[in-house]
Write an enzyme that holds these catalytic residues in place. Structure first.
Site, PDB file in Angstrom:
ATOM      1  N   GLN A   1      -6.941  -4.800  -5.076  1.00 48.21           N
ATOM      2  CA  GLN A   1      -6.793  -5.655  -6.261  1.00 48.21           C
ATOM      3  C   GLN A   1      -6.357  -7.065  -5.844  1.00 48.21           C
ATOM      4  OE1 GLN A   1      -4.993  -4.548 -10.203  1.00 48.21           O
ATOM      5  NE2 GLN A   1      -3.180  -5.490  -9.333  1.00 48.21           N
TER       6      GLN A   1
ATOM      7  N   SER B   1       5.453   3.405  -8.170  1.00 49.98           N
ATOM      8  CA  SER B   1       4.294   3.245  -9.046  1.00 49.98           C
ATOM      9  C   SER B   1       4.658   3.826 -10.408  1.00 49.98           C
ATOM     10  CB  SER B   1       3.106   4.024  -8.460  1.00 49.98           C
ATOM     11  OG  SER B   1       2.126   4.231  -9.450  1.00 49.98           O
TER      12      SER B   1
ATOM     13  N   HIS C   1       8.134  -3.893  -9.705  1.00 54.21           N
ATOM     14  CA  HIS C   1       7.895  -5.025 -10.615  1.00 54.21           C
ATOM     15  C   HIS C   1       9.108  -5.963 -10.636  1.00 54.21           C
ATOM     16  CE1 HIS C   1       5.340  -1.865 -12.743  1.00 54.21           C
ATOM     17  NE2 HIS C   1       4.471  -2.820 -12.509  1.00 54.21           N
TER      18      HIS C   1
END
Ligand code: PAF
Length: 277
Positions: free
Chosen positions: A150, A182, A34
């Site tokens: 996704q 993850s 992220h």
């Protein structure tokens, strides 16, 4: 750094963001993957917003919604040095107030792979991402390649619904032993953590066969299954060699293709993929 919870707070904060805005949608419990999306957004946009929302509508009834790791304080500390301008952390009631009844659904792209194992998952994803896009009105939105389907589904939604947003899909970040980063890796305990590297090993085996000239997709799938079978804790849910754009299973690998898999390691469900071509 502005922090908003309600839609009103978000709209007030959004009006204060001048220039191009990059949005990094997340479900929190941030990891280096992220942070790399945030850093890229920061380098490409004048302002960066991130959303932290564990979206209940993308979890199936028997999935890990209540157990999904949440730690806002930890997340805020991690992003503090990165110069994020706005954090939106809505509650489920803000996103889905009583009487909520509007859904966004992409059709055929959501049927194979994750869609076949997690009915309704992508309907939840596209609905919440459309709501995040509408509320934040970003110029660019950043997603990780680890969730390859996704990314493909959101790309389709952006095209079909004419969102004036550029999607940026960033490479998967990996631990030193190849495990894709993850939030769910937190569930891997003891020996499961080592066993989890089997996804990377299986994908690497198929990729080197491809690099050595193998174009028979069934042989690549078989090779990945063989490596997975060598790990007693691994229980594969699907193993795929598909067209990169349509996600349809291939007979022969031509052009850009996607090797992907979902595997249970003990009770932890992991996904990973490599792009070929
Ligand atoms: O990839 C995720 O973390 C989620 O699916 C997303 C895109 C934030 C939507 O809830």
């Amino acid at each position: 750094m502005m922090i908003a919870s309600s839609i009103d707070e978000l709209q007030v904060a959004r009006r204060l963001l001048d220039g191009t805005v990059g949005l990094v949608p997340t479900m929190g419990y941030l990891h280096e993957g992220h942070l790399s999306l945030i850093r890229l957004a920061k380098s490409e946009c004048d302002r960066v917003a991130i959303s932290i929302f564990v979206n209940p509508t993308q979890f199936g009834a028997n999935e890990d919604l209540s157990k999904y790791p949440r730690d806002l304080e930890r997340d805020l500390k991690l992003i503090d040095p990165l110069g994020v301008d706005l954090v939106w952390n809505p509650t489920p009631e803000v996103m889905y107030p009583p009487g909520y009844q509007t859904w966004v659904e992409v059709e055929s792209l959501t049927r194979p792979l994750e869609g076949s194992m997690r009915p309704g998952h992508f309907k939840g994803v596209t609905t919440v991402v459309a709501k995040l896009f509408n509320a934040v009105q970003p110029h660019r939105a950043y997603f990780g390649q680890k969730d390859a389907q996704q990314a493909a589904v959101i790309r389709q939604m952006v095209r079909d619904l004419n969102f004036p947003i550029e999607l940026v899909v960033c490479p998967t970040l990996r631990e030193a032993d190849g495990l894709a980063m993850s939030s769910r890796n937190k569930y891997l305990e003891g020996a499961d953590r080592q066993s989890a590297t089997v996804l990377f090993r299986a994908l690497s085996a198929a990729k080197s066969a491809y690099e050595n000239g193998e174009r028979d997709a069934e042989k690549l799938r078989a090779l990945m299954k063989e490596v997975l079978a060598s790990e007693p804790k691994a229980n594969p849910q699907y193993v795929s060699c598909a067209d990169y754009d349509t996600l349809e299973e291939l007979d022969t690998v031509k052009g850009k293709s996607l090797l992907s898999m979902a595997v249970l390691i003990g009770k932890t469900r992991l996904i990973d993929n490599f792009v070929l071509g």
